[in-house]
Scaffold this motif. Structure first.
Motif, short mmCIF file in Angstrom:
data_model
loop_
_atom_site.label_atom_id
_atom_site.label_comp_id
_atom_site.label_asym_id
_atom_site.label_seq_id
_atom_site.Cartn_x
_atom_site.Cartn_y
_atom_site.Cartn_z
N LYS A 90 -30.60 7.39 -42.91
CA LYS A 90 -31.42 8.57 -43.22
C LYS A 90 -32.53 8.22 -44.21
N SER A 91 -32.18 7.46 -45.23
CA SER A 91 -33.17 7.03 -46.22
C SER A 91 -34.25 6.17 -45.57
N GLN B 226 -35.11 6.21 -42.48
CA GLN B 226 -35.91 7.05 -41.58
C GLN B 226 -36.96 7.83 -42.34
N SER B 227 -36.61 8.31 -43.53
CA SER B 227 -37.60 9.01 -44.36
C SER B 227 -38.76 8.08 -44.71
N MET B 228 -38.43 6.84 -45.06
CA MET B 228 -39.47 5.87 -45.39
C MET B 228 -40.27 5.49 -44.15
N ASP C 242 -40.87 7.45 -41.55
CA ASP C 242 -41.77 8.59 -41.27
C ASP C 242 -43.00 8.56 -42.18
N PHE C 243 -42.77 8.29 -43.46
CA PHE C 243 -43.88 8.23 -44.41
C PHE C 243 -44.82 7.07 -44.08
N TYR D 57 -30.46 6.98 -34.77
CA TYR D 57 -31.07 5.85 -35.49
C TYR D 57 -30.84 4.56 -34.72
#
Length: 166
Positions: free
Chosen positions: A19-20, A22-24, A26-27, A81
């Motif tokens: 999840k972490s 994936q956030s990075m 996306d950014f 993922y």
């Protein structure tokens, strides 16, 4: 009982890593798209694009390595993922090809396991142009290389915590 609790802890830790990452992803993907859209002709911008692409490869690799630690005990929440659609978009595949591949439930993990000949068959099946096919193959080779380095423990991202699983 204790073994089950330990396995649950590993699954939770893996979900957090994915999840972490994936956030990075996306950014960084938004940043990369911005660089590509603004002015990709300058040498500085080209260097920034390559750096951003490298970061994304490392982040996708991080997800692959984290999931592999579960040795096949993938939960439903981890099935998303790494995000195959996001990967294909970042590589530059045309939208219609991406939709067709997602409809056929192609996963990044399965693409990584394919040989070059199998990838050529996929390219023909989805009518992928030669240029797009080369881009996809090159991106997968780079992802395989970095993921292999992570598996071997030779490289870790500065925010990556090596986890041991018994």
């Amino acid at each position: 009982m204790e073994s089950s609790s330990k396995e649950d802890d590993i699954v939770v830790a893996t979900e957090k890593i994915c999840k972490s990452a994936q956030s990075m992803i996306d950014f960084e993907a938004k940043y990369l798209q911005g660089l590509r859209n603004i002015c990709a002709s300058t040498e500085l911008t080209q260097a920034e694009i390559r750096e951003s692409e490298s970061k994304l490869i490392k982040l996708f690799s991080r997800q692959l390595v984290a999931k592999s630690s579960l040795r096949g005990k993938i939960t439903a929440s981890l099935n998303k993922y790494p995000d195959t659609q996001k990967w294909l978009q970042l590589v530059g595949m045309p939208d219609d090809v991406i939709l067709d591949m997602i409809e056929k439930e192609m996963k990044l993990e399965s693409l990584l396991e394919m040989s070059e000949d199998e990838m050529e068959q996929i390219a023909a099946q989805f009518d992928i142009s030669d240029e797009d096919s080369r881009a996809l193959l090159t991106s997968l080779i780079n992802l395989k290389l970095w993921t292999g380095k992570l598996y071997q423990g030779r490289y870790f991202l500065h925010w990556y915590t090596k986890m041991t699983f018994e």
